[in-house]
Design a protein around this motif. Sequence first.
Motif, mmCIF file in Angstrom:
data_model
loop_
_atom_site.group_PDB
_atom_site.id
_atom_site.type_symbol
_atom_site.label_atom_id
_atom_site.label_comp_id
_atom_site.label_asym_id
_atom_site.label_seq_id
_atom_site.Cartn_x
_atom_site.Cartn_y
_atom_site.Cartn_z
ATOM 1 N N GLU A 1 -11.492 -21.995 4.296
ATOM 2 C CA GLU A 1 -11.858 -21.452 5.614
ATOM 3 C C GLU A 1 -10.939 -20.295 5.993
ATOM 4 N N THR A 2 -9.669 -20.411 5.651
ATOM 5 C CA THR A 2 -8.737 -19.312 5.921
ATOM 6 C C THR A 2 -9.189 -18.053 5.197
ATOM 7 N N CYS A 3 -9.567 -18.182 3.932
ATOM 8 C CA CYS A 3 -10.049 -17.043 3.158
ATOM 9 C C CYS A 3 -11.314 -16.462 3.785
ATOM 10 N N ARG A 4 -12.234 -17.328 4.177
ATOM 11 C CA ARG A 4 -13.473 -16.857 4.806
ATOM 12 C C ARG A 4 -13.164 -16.019 6.045
ATOM 13 N N ARG A 5 -12.222 -16.494 6.861
ATOM 14 C CA ARG A 5 -11.848 -15.766 8.082
ATOM 15 C C ARG A 5 -11.128 -14.459 7.757
ATOM 16 N N LEU A 6 -10.278 -14.487 6.743
ATOM 17 C CA LEU A 6 -9.597 -13.251 6.330
ATOM 18 C C LEU A 6 -10.610 -12.193 5.909
ATOM 19 N N LYS A 7 -11.599 -12.614 5.141
ATOM 20 C CA LYS A 7 -12.583 -11.671 4.605
ATOM 21 C C LYS A 7 -13.597 -11.225 5.658
ATOM 22 N N ILE B 1 -7.082 -25.847 9.352
ATOM 23 C CA ILE B 1 -8.128 -25.230 8.534
ATOM 24 C C ILE B 1 -7.624 -25.089 7.100
ATOM 25 N N ASP B 2 -8.477 -25.405 6.152
ATOM 26 C CA ASP B 2 -8.051 -25.352 4.751
ATOM 27 C C ASP B 2 -8.045 -23.915 4.233
ATOM 28 N N GLN C 1 2.122 -6.138 7.104
ATOM 29 C CA GLN C 1 1.572 -5.255 6.068
ATOM 30 C C GLN C 1 1.547 -5.998 4.732
ATOM 31 N N SER C 2 0.841 -7.113 4.691
ATOM 32 C CA SER C 2 0.740 -7.891 3.446
ATOM 33 C C SER C 2 -0.084 -7.110 2.430
ATOM 34 N N ASP C 3 0.431 -7.046 1.205
ATOM 35 C CA ASP C 3 -0.302 -6.387 0.129
ATOM 36 C C ASP C 3 -1.200 -7.362 -0.625
ATOM 37 N N ILE C 4 -0.835 -8.629 -0.599
ATOM 38 C CA ILE C 4 -1.603 -9.652 -1.307
ATOM 39 C C ILE C 4 -1.236 -11.009 -0.698
ATOM 40 N N ILE C 5 -2.158 -11.962 -0.800
ATOM 41 C CA ILE C 5 -1.924 -13.294 -0.227
ATOM 42 C C ILE C 5 -2.074 -14.341 -1.323
ATOM 43 N N LEU C 6 -1.058 -15.206 -1.452
ATOM 44 C CA LEU C 6 -1.132 -16.397 -2.299
ATOM 45 C C LEU C 6 -1.449 -17.549 -1.359
ATOM 46 N N LEU C 7 -2.617 -18.148 -1.502
ATOM 47 C CA LEU C 7 -3.148 -19.082 -0.518
ATOM 48 C C LEU C 7 -3.456 -20.442 -1.135
ATOM 49 N N ASP C 8 -2.758 -21.469 -0.661
ATOM 50 C CA ASP C 8 -3.035 -22.834 -1.108
ATOM 51 C C ASP C 8 -4.366 -23.286 -0.513
ATOM 52 N N VAL C 9 -5.103 -24.105 -1.228
ATOM 53 C CA VAL C 9 -6.387 -24.603 -0.731
ATOM 54 C C VAL C 9 -6.173 -25.732 0.269
ATOM 55 N N GLU D 1 -3.978 -21.100 10.267
ATOM 56 C CA GLU D 1 -3.929 -20.342 11.518
ATOM 57 C C GLU D 1 -2.744 -19.371 11.531
ATOM 58 N N THR D 2 -1.597 -19.846 11.098
ATOM 59 C CA THR D 2 -0.417 -18.977 11.037
ATOM 60 C C THR D 2 -0.645 -17.862 10.019
ATOM 61 N N ALA D 3 -1.259 -18.185 8.905
ATOM 62 C CA ALA D 3 -1.550 -17.173 7.885
ATOM 63 C C ALA D 3 -2.436 -16.070 8.439
#
Length: 128
Positions: free
Chosen positions: A66-72, A62-63, A49-57, A39-41
């Motif tokens: 799901e975070t990636c799905r929402r970002l996309k 929300i894992d 202005q993030s250029d790239i995200i390093l995202l733990d599963v 949620e914070t992510a």
Amino acid sequence: MTRDRSAILVVADTHRTQDLLLEYLKGSGFRVLLATDGETALDVACHSQSDIILLDVILPGIDGFETCRRLKSNRQTRAIPVIFITAQTSTVDKLHGFALGAVDYIEKPIQSEEVLARLKTHLTIQRL
């Protein structure tokens, strides 16, 4: 590519992972933003202005998937490349991450040089 202008959002719930990436990425000239949950992510990605995200599963709430799905699915954040960082190494997990829109997958334990090489590659691709 000028790394000192690149902002990396690191999303990890363990201090060990955050500290390792923060120290290495800052030392390599990146601006580093931190989030400890999905949620914070999502909030940070929308308002920075993030250029790239390093995202733990594995995250509380929300894992990472799901975070990636929402970002996309969000117009504001869909173009930000997502690289998963995780100890989950099954082919099924990797394929699931790619299907959600991730551009890469880094396995733990994290090797700093590998992270830097992958970041450089995906930042270059993004800028092209």
